[in-house]
Design a protein around this motif. Structure first.
Motif, PDB file in Angstrom:
ATOM      1  N   GLY A 168       6.226   3.867  -6.279  1.00 20.14           N
ATOM      2  CA  GLY A 168       5.577   2.806  -5.521  1.00 20.14           C
ATOM      3  C   GLY A 168       6.145   2.727  -4.126  1.00 20.14           C
ATOM      4  N   TYR A 169       5.379   2.158  -3.203  1.00 21.00           N
ATOM      5  CA  TYR A 169       5.748   2.157  -1.792  1.00 21.00           C
ATOM      6  C   TYR A 169       5.342   0.839  -1.144  1.00 21.00           C
ATOM      7  CZ  TYR A 169       6.154   4.381   2.878  1.00 21.00           C
ATOM      8  OH  TYR A 169       6.499   4.737   4.161  1.00 21.00           O
ATOM      9  N   SER A 170       6.276   0.180  -0.469  1.00 19.06           N
ATOM     10  CA  SER A 170       5.991  -1.078   0.214  1.00 19.06           C
ATOM     11  C   SER A 170       5.398  -0.842   1.594  1.00 19.06           C
ATOM     12  CB  SER A 170       7.274  -1.897   0.388  1.00 19.06           C
ATOM     13  OG  SER A 170       7.686  -2.448  -0.827  1.00 19.06           O
ATOM     14  N   THR A 171       4.391  -1.659   1.912  1.00 17.28           N
ATOM     15  CA  THR A 171       3.782  -1.631   3.232  1.00 17.28           C
ATOM     16  C   THR A 171       3.640  -3.068   3.728  1.00 17.28           C
ATOM     17  OG1 THR A 171       1.541  -1.700   2.342  1.00 17.28           O
ATOM     18  CG2 THR A 171       2.501   0.486   2.731  1.00 17.28           C
ATOM     19  N   HIS A 172       3.543  -3.207   5.054  1.00 16.64           N
ATOM     20  CA  HIS A 172       3.499  -4.553   5.635  1.00 16.64           C
ATOM     21  C   HIS A 172       2.443  -4.712   6.722  1.00 16.64           C
ATOM     22  CE1 HIS A 172       7.236  -4.848   3.436  1.00 16.64           C
ATOM     23  NE2 HIS A 172       7.670  -3.800   4.093  1.00 16.64           N
ATOM     24  N   THR A 173       1.794  -3.618   7.101  1.00 13.67           N
ATOM     25  CA  THR A 173       0.791  -3.660   8.166  1.00 13.67           C
ATOM     26  C   THR A 173      -0.387  -2.762   7.767  1.00 13.67           C
ATOM     27  OG1 THR A 173       1.640  -1.721   9.353  1.00 13.67           O
ATOM     28  CG2 THR A 173       2.608  -3.882   9.925  1.00 13.67           C
ATOM     29  N   PRO A 174      -1.530  -2.965   8.385  1.00 17.79           N
ATOM     30  CA  PRO A 174      -2.663  -2.066   8.114  1.00 17.79           C
ATOM     31  C   PRO A 174      -2.319  -0.606   8.441  1.00 17.79           C
ATOM     32  CG  PRO A 174      -3.449  -4.049   9.177  1.00 17.79           C
ATOM     33  CD  PRO A 174      -1.946  -4.105   9.212  1.00 17.79           C
ATOM     34  N   GLN A 175      -1.568  -0.368   9.493  1.00 13.21           N
ATOM     35  CA  GLN A 175      -1.188   0.997   9.854  1.00 13.21           C
ATOM     36  C   GLN A 175      -0.341   1.640   8.751  1.00 13.21           C
ATOM     37  OE1 GLN A 175      -0.705  -1.739  11.788  1.00 13.21           O
ATOM     38  NE2 GLN A 175      -2.257  -1.413  13.352  1.00 13.21           N
ATOM     39  N   GLN A 176       0.618   0.900   8.222  1.00 14.87           N
ATOM     40  CA  GLN A 176       1.449   1.422   7.131  1.00 14.87           C
ATOM     41  C   GLN A 176       0.606   1.653   5.884  1.00 14.87           C
ATOM     42  OE1 GLN A 176       4.589  -1.461   6.714  1.00 14.87           O
ATOM     43  NE2 GLN A 176       5.713  -0.702   8.507  1.00 14.87           N
ATOM     44  N   MET A 177      -0.365   0.788   5.638  1.00 12.64           N
ATOM     45  CA  MET A 177      -1.238   0.952   4.470  1.00 12.64           C
ATOM     46  C   MET A 177      -2.063   2.230   4.607  1.00 12.64           C
ATOM     47  SD  MET A 177      -2.257  -0.042   1.526  1.00 12.64           S
ATOM     48  CE  MET A 177      -1.708  -1.719   1.298  1.00 12.64           C
ATOM     49  N   ARG A 178      -2.609   2.468   5.796  1.00 14.34           N
ATOM     50  CA  ARG A 178      -3.377   3.699   6.006  1.00 14.34           C
ATOM     51  C   ARG A 178      -2.503   4.926   5.790  1.00 14.34           C
ATOM     52  NH1 ARG A 178      -4.919   0.809  10.499  1.00 14.34           N
ATOM     53  NH2 ARG A 178      -6.931  -0.213  10.229  1.00 14.34           N
ATOM     54  N   ALA A 179      -1.271   4.890   6.295  1.00 13.12           N
ATOM     55  CA  ALA A 179      -0.348   6.016   6.120  1.00 13.12           C
ATOM     56  C   ALA A 179       0.002   6.194   4.643  1.00 13.12           C
ATOM     57  CB  ALA A 179       0.917   5.799   6.955  1.00 13.12           C
ATOM     58  N   ALA A 180       0.169   5.097   3.913  1.00 14.17           N
ATOM     59  CA  ALA A 180       0.526   5.156   2.494  1.00 14.17           C
ATOM     60  C   ALA A 180      -0.572   5.803   1.661  1.00 14.17           C
ATOM     61  CB  ALA A 180       0.824   3.756   1.964  1.00 14.17           C
ATOM     62  N   GLU A 181      -1.794   5.706   2.130  1.00 16.95           N
ATOM     63  CA  GLU A 181      -2.919   6.291   1.401  1.00 16.95           C
ATOM     64  C   GLU A 181      -2.764   7.809   1.295  1.00 16.95           C
ATOM     65  OE1 GLU A 181      -6.508   5.682  -0.751  1.00 16.95           O
ATOM     66  OE2 GLU A 181      -4.837   4.417  -0.225  1.00 16.95           O
ATOM     67  N   ARG A 182      -2.040   8.391   2.238  1.00 17.58           N
ATOM     68  CA  ARG A 182      -1.833   9.852   2.237  1.00 17.58           C
ATOM     69  C   ARG A 182      -0.527  10.265   1.537  1.00 17.58           C
ATOM     70  NH1 ARG A 182      -3.373   8.363   7.367  1.00 17.58           N
ATOM     71  NH2 ARG A 182      -1.279   8.636   8.200  1.00 17.58           N
ATOM     72  N   GLU A 183       0.242   9.306   1.097  1.00 16.91           N
ATOM     73  CA  GLU A 183       1.527   9.588   0.454  1.00 16.91           C
ATOM     74  C   GLU A 183       1.337   9.852  -1.047  1.00 16.91           C
ATOM     75  OE1 GLU A 183       4.418  10.029   1.828  1.00 16.91           O
ATOM     76  OE2 GLU A 183       4.144   9.174   3.819  1.00 16.91           O
ATOM     77  N   PRO A 184       2.258  10.604  -1.647  1.00 18.12           N
ATOM     78  CA  PRO A 184       2.168  10.889  -3.094  1.00 18.12           C
ATOM     79  C   PRO A 184       2.727   9.737  -3.937  1.00 18.12           C
ATOM     80  CG  PRO A 184       4.069  12.002  -2.180  1.00 18.12           C
ATOM     81  CD  PRO A 184       3.377  11.325  -1.019  1.00 18.12           C
ATOM     82  N   VAL A 185       2.082   8.575  -3.815  1.00 17.58           N
ATOM     83  CA  VAL A 185       2.525   7.388  -4.548  1.00 17.58           C
ATOM     84  C   VAL A 185       1.457   6.950  -5.533  1.00 17.58           C
ATOM     85  CG1 VAL A 185       4.072   6.637  -2.700  1.00 17.58           C
ATOM     86  CG2 VAL A 185       1.741   5.765  -2.750  1.00 17.58           C
ATOM     87  N   ASP A 186       1.901   6.265  -6.573  1.00 19.48           N
ATOM     88  CA  ASP A 186       0.998   5.798  -7.629  1.00 19.48           C
ATOM     89  C   ASP A 186       0.433   4.415  -7.356  1.00 19.48           C
ATOM     90  OD1 ASP A 186       1.306   8.039  -9.601  1.00 19.48           O
ATOM     91  OD2 ASP A 186       3.400   7.469  -9.307  1.00 19.48           O
ATOM     92  N   TYR A 187       1.159   3.613  -6.575  1.00 20.43           N
ATOM     93  CA  TYR A 187       0.686   2.293  -6.195  1.00 20.43           C
ATOM     94  C   TYR A 187       1.314   1.923  -4.853  1.00 20.43           C
ATOM     95  CZ  TYR A 187       5.182   0.305  -7.585  1.00 20.43           C
ATOM     96  OH  TYR A 187       6.517   0.025  -7.694  1.00 20.43           O
ATOM     97  N   VAL A 188       0.681   0.948  -4.185  1.00 24.01           N
ATOM     98  CA  VAL A 188       1.165   0.484  -2.898  1.00 24.01           C
ATOM     99  C   VAL A 188       1.361  -1.022  -2.976  1.00 24.01           C
ATOM    100  CG1 VAL A 188       0.714   0.398  -0.428  1.00 24.01           C
ATOM    101  CG2 VAL A 188      -0.144   2.313  -1.755  1.00 24.01           C
ATOM    102  N   ALA A 189       2.497  -1.489  -2.500  1.00 25.37           N
ATOM    103  CA  ALA A 189       2.750  -2.930  -2.402  1.00 25.37           C
ATOM    104  C   ALA A 189       2.447  -3.368  -0.976  1.00 25.37           C
ATOM    105  CB  ALA A 189       4.199  -3.233  -2.765  1.00 25.37           C
ATOM    106  N   PHE A 190       1.978  -4.600  -0.818  1.00 24.07           N
ATOM    107  CA  PHE A 190       1.636  -5.110   0.510  1.00 24.07           C
ATOM    108  C   PHE A 190       2.060  -6.564   0.623  1.00 24.07           C
ATOM    109  CE2 PHE A 190      -1.284  -6.794   3.759  1.00 24.07           C
ATOM    110  CZ  PHE A 190      -1.051  -5.875   4.765  1.00 24.07           C
ATOM    111  N   GLY A 191       2.682  -6.895   1.744  1.00 18.63           N
ATOM    112  CA  GLY A 191       3.100  -8.264   1.994  1.00 18.63           C
ATOM    113  C   GLY A 191       4.209  -8.325   3.020  1.00 18.63           C
ATOM    114  N   PRO A 192       4.825  -9.453   3.183  1.00 16.26           N
ATOM    115  CA  PRO A 192       4.708 -10.632   2.324  1.00 16.26           C
ATOM    116  C   PRO A 192       3.408 -11.385   2.548  1.00 16.26           C
ATOM    117  CG  PRO A 192       6.204 -11.096   4.145  1.00 16.26           C
ATOM    118  CD  PRO A 192       5.816  -9.649   4.260  1.00 16.26           C
ATOM    119  N   VAL A 193       2.764 -11.736   1.438  1.00 17.23           N
ATOM    120  CA  VAL A 193       1.527 -12.484   1.511  1.00 17.23           C
ATOM    121  C   VAL A 193       1.828 -13.899   2.000  1.00 17.23           C
ATOM    122  CG1 VAL A 193      -0.469 -13.338   0.218  1.00 17.23           C
ATOM    123  CG2 VAL A 193       0.505 -11.092  -0.316  1.00 17.23           C
ATOM    124  N   PHE A 194       2.907 -14.484   1.499  1.00 17.60           N
ATOM    125  CA  PHE A 194       3.347 -15.823   1.891  1.00 17.60           C
ATOM    126  C   PHE A 194       4.815 -15.751   2.287  1.00 17.60           C
ATOM    127  CE2 PHE A 194       0.166 -16.379  -1.530  1.00 17.60           C
ATOM    128  CZ  PHE A 194      -0.833 -17.013  -0.808  1.00 17.60           C
TER     129      PHE A 194
END
Length: 159
Positions: free
Chosen positions: A59-85
């Motif tokens: 799994g891989y933590s992301t915090h911005t849309p840019q990091q999320m887009r980059a994570a989509e290309r990574e060999p990870v099974d799930y992506v975490a995003f936040g902090p939501v609150f």
């Protein structure tokens, strides 16, 4: 650290709970964890995958849309995003993304999405409705009746 990781793993696995170890791919592999989770400043996911192969979830933590887009290309099974609150669990937390940020993150990935940061019993339904497949919780599980709180969280998240 290794002995503690093994003990935690025994407890979680006996309860039928997936055991994801934070940061340490080597310890996760040796302690029999189900997976390892890394952040933006940890070992890169590609290197983690090189250590654990296909045997463990990554799994891989992301915090911005840019990091999320980059994570989509990574060999990870799930992506975490936040902090939501807002969260008190991290000394130097990233800026709060809110439910709107979580909805945007959902649109940016096909991978399972785990919401992190400030998730409570009061806001978990809204977080799941915003597109999270799962939530990561720390303070919401702490307290005297740990078993009862865990059961409550499982019920709240439909598990």
């Amino acid at each position: 650290v290794f002995r503690q990781a093994q003990e935690v793993g025994r407890i979680l696995q006996a309860a039928g709970v997936a055991y994801i170890l934070n940061d340490r791919a080597d310890v996760a592999l040796m302690a029999g964890a189900d997976g390892v989770h890394v952040g933006q400043e940890d070992l890169p996911p590609e290197s983690v995958r090189g250590v654990v192969g296909s045997r463990l979830l990554v799994g891989y933590s992301t915090h911005t849309p840019q990091q999320m887009r980059a994570a989509e290309r990574e060999p990870v099974d799930y992506v975490a995003f936040g902090p939501v609150f807002a969260t008190g669990s991290k000394e130097k937390a990233d800026p709060v993304v809110g439910l709107a940020g979580l909805r945007e993150a959902r649109r940016l990935t096909q991978k399972p999405l785990v919401a992190i940061g400030g998730i409570t019993r009061e806001n978990v339904a809204a977080v799941l409705e915003a597109g999270a497949d799962a939530v990561a919780v720390i303070s919401g599980l702490l307290g005297a009746d740990w078993d009862g709180r865990l059961r409550e969280w499982l019920q709240l998240t439909g598990r």
